[in-house]
Design a protein around this motif. Structure first.
Motif, short mmCIF file in Angstrom:
data_model
loop_
_atom_site.label_atom_id
_atom_site.label_comp_id
_atom_site.label_asym_id
_atom_site.label_seq_id
_atom_site.Cartn_x
_atom_site.Cartn_y
_atom_site.Cartn_z
N VAL A 142 0.84 -1.20 0.00
CA VAL A 142 0.00 0.00 0.00
C VAL A 142 0.88 1.25 0.00
CG1 VAL A 142 -1.63 1.34 1.39
CG2 VAL A 142 -2.02 -1.09 1.03
N ASN A 143 1.95 1.24 0.78
CA ASN A 143 2.84 2.39 0.82
C ASN A 143 3.54 2.59 -0.53
OD1 ASN A 143 3.97 4.58 2.24
ND2 ASN A 143 5.84 3.42 2.56
N ARG B 254 3.17 5.87 -2.96
CA ARG B 254 4.32 6.62 -3.47
C ARG B 254 4.19 6.85 -4.98
NH1 ARG B 254 10.10 3.96 -3.11
NH2 ARG B 254 9.20 2.79 -4.81
N GLU B 255 3.68 5.85 -5.68
CA GLU B 255 3.52 5.98 -7.14
C GLU B 255 2.35 6.89 -7.51
OE1 GLU B 255 5.60 4.78 -9.44
OE2 GLU B 255 6.84 4.07 -7.77
N GLU B 256 1.25 6.77 -6.79
CA GLU B 256 0.04 7.52 -7.13
C GLU B 256 0.07 8.97 -6.66
OE1 GLU B 256 -2.68 6.59 -9.00
OE2 GLU B 256 -1.39 4.87 -9.48
N PHE B 257 0.68 9.23 -5.53
CA PHE B 257 0.68 10.56 -4.93
C PHE B 257 2.10 11.00 -4.58
CE2 PHE B 257 -3.08 8.14 -3.53
CZ PHE B 257 -4.06 8.82 -4.23
N PRO B 258 2.97 11.17 -5.57
CA PRO B 258 4.38 11.48 -5.25
C PRO B 258 4.56 12.84 -4.59
CG PRO B 258 4.00 11.60 -7.61
CD PRO B 258 2.75 11.06 -6.99
N GLU B 259 3.68 13.80 -4.87
CA GLU B 259 3.84 15.14 -4.29
C GLU B 259 3.44 15.20 -2.83
OE1 GLU B 259 -0.12 14.53 -5.84
OE2 GLU B 259 1.77 14.51 -6.92
N ILE C 152 11.09 11.26 5.17
CA ILE C 152 10.05 11.87 5.99
C ILE C 152 8.77 11.07 5.82
CG2 ILE C 152 8.77 13.98 6.45
CD1 ILE C 152 11.01 15.46 4.91
N GLY C 153 8.39 10.34 6.81
CA GLY C 153 7.12 9.63 6.78
C GLY C 153 7.12 8.39 5.93
N GLY C 154 6.97 8.54 4.62
CA GLY C 154 6.78 7.40 3.74
C GLY C 154 7.94 6.42 3.71
N GLY C 155 9.15 6.93 3.62
CA GLY C 155 10.32 6.05 3.56
C GLY C 155 10.55 5.32 4.88
#
Length: 68
Positions: A20-21, A25-30, A37-40
C-alpha cells in the motif's frame, strides 16, 4: 503453533502495508512524504515487520518440531 500464526500474521500485515505504501508513493508522489520523511521510514518499518514475522514463524516451527 501460536508463534507460527503470529509470525504469519505479522508477515502478511507487513507485506500489505509495504504494498500500500509503494502504491501511495507511485500515485501521490507530491504528498507521499519523501524517502526520509514519513513514507520512507514507514516502508522500512513494514520491511522490519515482515522480517520479524518470518523469524517468529521459523522459531515457532522449530519449537513445535522439538515438542513432537
Amino acid at each position: 503453533m501460536r508463534l507460527i500464526k503470529l509470525g504469519a500474521f505479522s508477515a502478511i500485515a507487513g507485506l500489505v502495508g509495504a504494498l500500500v505504501n509503494l502504491w501511495a508513493r507511485e500515485e501521490f508522489p507530491e504528498s507521499w512524504g519523501g524517502p526520509n520523511i514519513g513514507g520512507g521510514m514507514l516502508q522500512l518499518l513494514f520491511y522490519a515487520l515482515i522480517v520479524v514475522g518470518v523469524i517468529l514463524a521459523i522459531a515457532g516451527g522449530l519449537a513445535a518440531r522439538r515438542r513432537d
